[in-house]
Design a protein around this motif. Sequence first.
Motif, PDB file in Angstrom:
ATOM      1  N   ARG A 117     -13.485 -15.812  -5.013  1.00  0.00           N
ATOM      2  CA  ARG A 117     -12.738 -14.707  -5.265  1.00  0.00           C
ATOM      3  C   ARG A 117     -13.531 -14.450  -6.640  1.00  0.00           C
ATOM      4  NH1 ARG A 117      -6.571 -14.310  -3.682  1.00  0.00           N
ATOM      5  NH2 ARG A 117      -6.720 -16.221  -4.930  1.00  0.00           N
ATOM      6  N   TYR A 138     -15.832 -12.040  -9.490  1.00  0.00           N
ATOM      7  CA  TYR A 138     -16.419 -10.658  -9.844  1.00  0.00           C
ATOM      8  C   TYR A 138     -17.561 -10.929 -11.076  1.00  0.00           C
ATOM      9  CZ  TYR A 138     -17.114  -5.982 -11.781  1.00  0.00           C
ATOM     10  OH  TYR A 138     -17.767  -4.859 -12.079  1.00  0.00           O
ATOM     11  N   LYS A 162     -10.901  -3.174 -12.173  1.00  0.00           N
ATOM     12  CA  LYS A 162     -12.104  -3.275 -11.136  1.00  0.00           C
ATOM     13  C   LYS A 162     -12.348  -4.421 -10.632  1.00  0.00           C
ATOM     14  CE  LYS A 162     -16.673  -1.378 -10.583  1.00  0.00           C
ATOM     15  NZ  LYS A 162     -17.991  -1.071 -11.122  1.00  0.00           N
ATOM     16  N   ALA A 163     -12.252  -5.373 -11.720  1.00  0.00           N
ATOM     17  CA  ALA A 163     -12.764  -6.746 -11.256  1.00  0.00           C
ATOM     18  C   ALA A 163     -11.834  -7.326 -10.376  1.00  0.00           C
ATOM     19  CB  ALA A 163     -12.820  -7.667 -12.661  1.00  0.00           C
ATOM     20  N   ALA A 177      -9.631  -6.134  -8.556  1.00  0.00           N
ATOM     21  CA  ALA A 177      -9.877  -5.358  -7.195  1.00  0.00           C
ATOM     22  C   ALA A 177     -11.000  -5.844  -6.132  1.00  0.00           C
ATOM     23  CB  ALA A 177      -9.957  -3.612  -7.288  1.00  0.00           C
ATOM     24  N   GLU A 178     -12.224  -5.953  -6.811  1.00  0.00           N
ATOM     25  CA  GLU A 178     -13.243  -6.342  -6.308  1.00  0.00           C
ATOM     26  C   GLU A 178     -13.124  -7.965  -5.734  1.00  0.00           C
ATOM     27  OE1 GLU A 178     -17.213  -4.988  -7.031  1.00  0.00           O
ATOM     28  OE2 GLU A 178     -16.349  -3.111  -7.641  1.00  0.00           O
ATOM     29  N   GLY A 218     -11.099  -8.405  -2.864  1.00  0.00           N
ATOM     30  CA  GLY A 218     -11.635  -8.174  -1.379  1.00  0.00           C
ATOM     31  C   GLY A 218     -10.882  -7.620  -0.663  1.00  0.00           C
ATOM     32  N   ASP A 219     -10.647  -8.070   0.823  1.00  0.00           N
ATOM     33  CA  ASP A 219      -9.642  -7.213   1.749  1.00  0.00           C
ATOM     34  C   ASP A 219      -8.267  -7.776   1.681  1.00  0.00           C
ATOM     35  OD1 ASP A 219      -9.708  -9.906   2.516  1.00  0.00           O
ATOM     36  OD2 ASP A 219     -11.026  -9.714   4.275  1.00  0.00           O
ATOM     37  N   SER A 254      -7.144  -1.280 -10.398  1.00  0.00           N
ATOM     38  CA  SER A 254      -7.096  -2.478  -9.378  1.00  0.00           C
ATOM     39  C   SER A 254      -6.242  -1.935  -8.418  1.00  0.00           C
ATOM     40  CB  SER A 254      -6.301  -3.519 -10.190  1.00  0.00           C
ATOM     41  OG  SER A 254      -5.153  -3.075 -10.420  1.00  0.00           O
TER      42      SER A 254
END
Length: 195
Positions: free
Chosen positions: A3, A5, A77-78, A80-81, A84-85, A146
């Motif tokens: 997990r 980024y 953003k980091a 959230a990405e 992932g799901d 996020s």
Amino acid sequence: MTRSYRGDRRTKETDIELILNLDGKGQGKIATGIGFFDHMLEQIMKHGQLDLELKAVGDIEVDFHHTVEDVGILMGKAIAEALGDKKGIVRYATAFIPMDEALSMVSMDISGRPFLQYGVNYSGEFVGQFEVQLVEEFFRALAFNSGITLHIQTQYGRNNHHIVESIFKAFAKALREAITIDPRIEGVLSTKGSL
């Protein structure tokens, strides 16, 4: 599953590079050119047990606002990405953290519905040269990028440094708990089936 980024944000006002590992050991290096802000981001890194490499160059000769807000945007953003799901995450967490006379609470829901409720009273406008109003700007940018519903409340405190640091530590502890994967959770923790 890693997990993590790696990315950047470049504008006419800032140039930021960030590497984040949500399942780290609280290690990394932070350099924004704003000493107190670096110290606060180190609290997130250490107490959230995140590995974080962050380098930011901004127009701090104008003021610190652009750098602080843009770091919040990229960190949001980091997160959230890297999530992932969001399968298996605990999703919710609340942390109360004291620092001397100050006590702050951060409660979050990694819901995909960004929101910031911010209830903090300061005894002045600055910690050194850092404007304390930028704390709210940082967390607003982070929350909205996020997808986290974020409530921040200082219960009491007199020293601005202690208030701000207790907020950042409480955020770190709440984030660590909320992103923890619970093997009992199948899919995502939502009756809708998605976050």
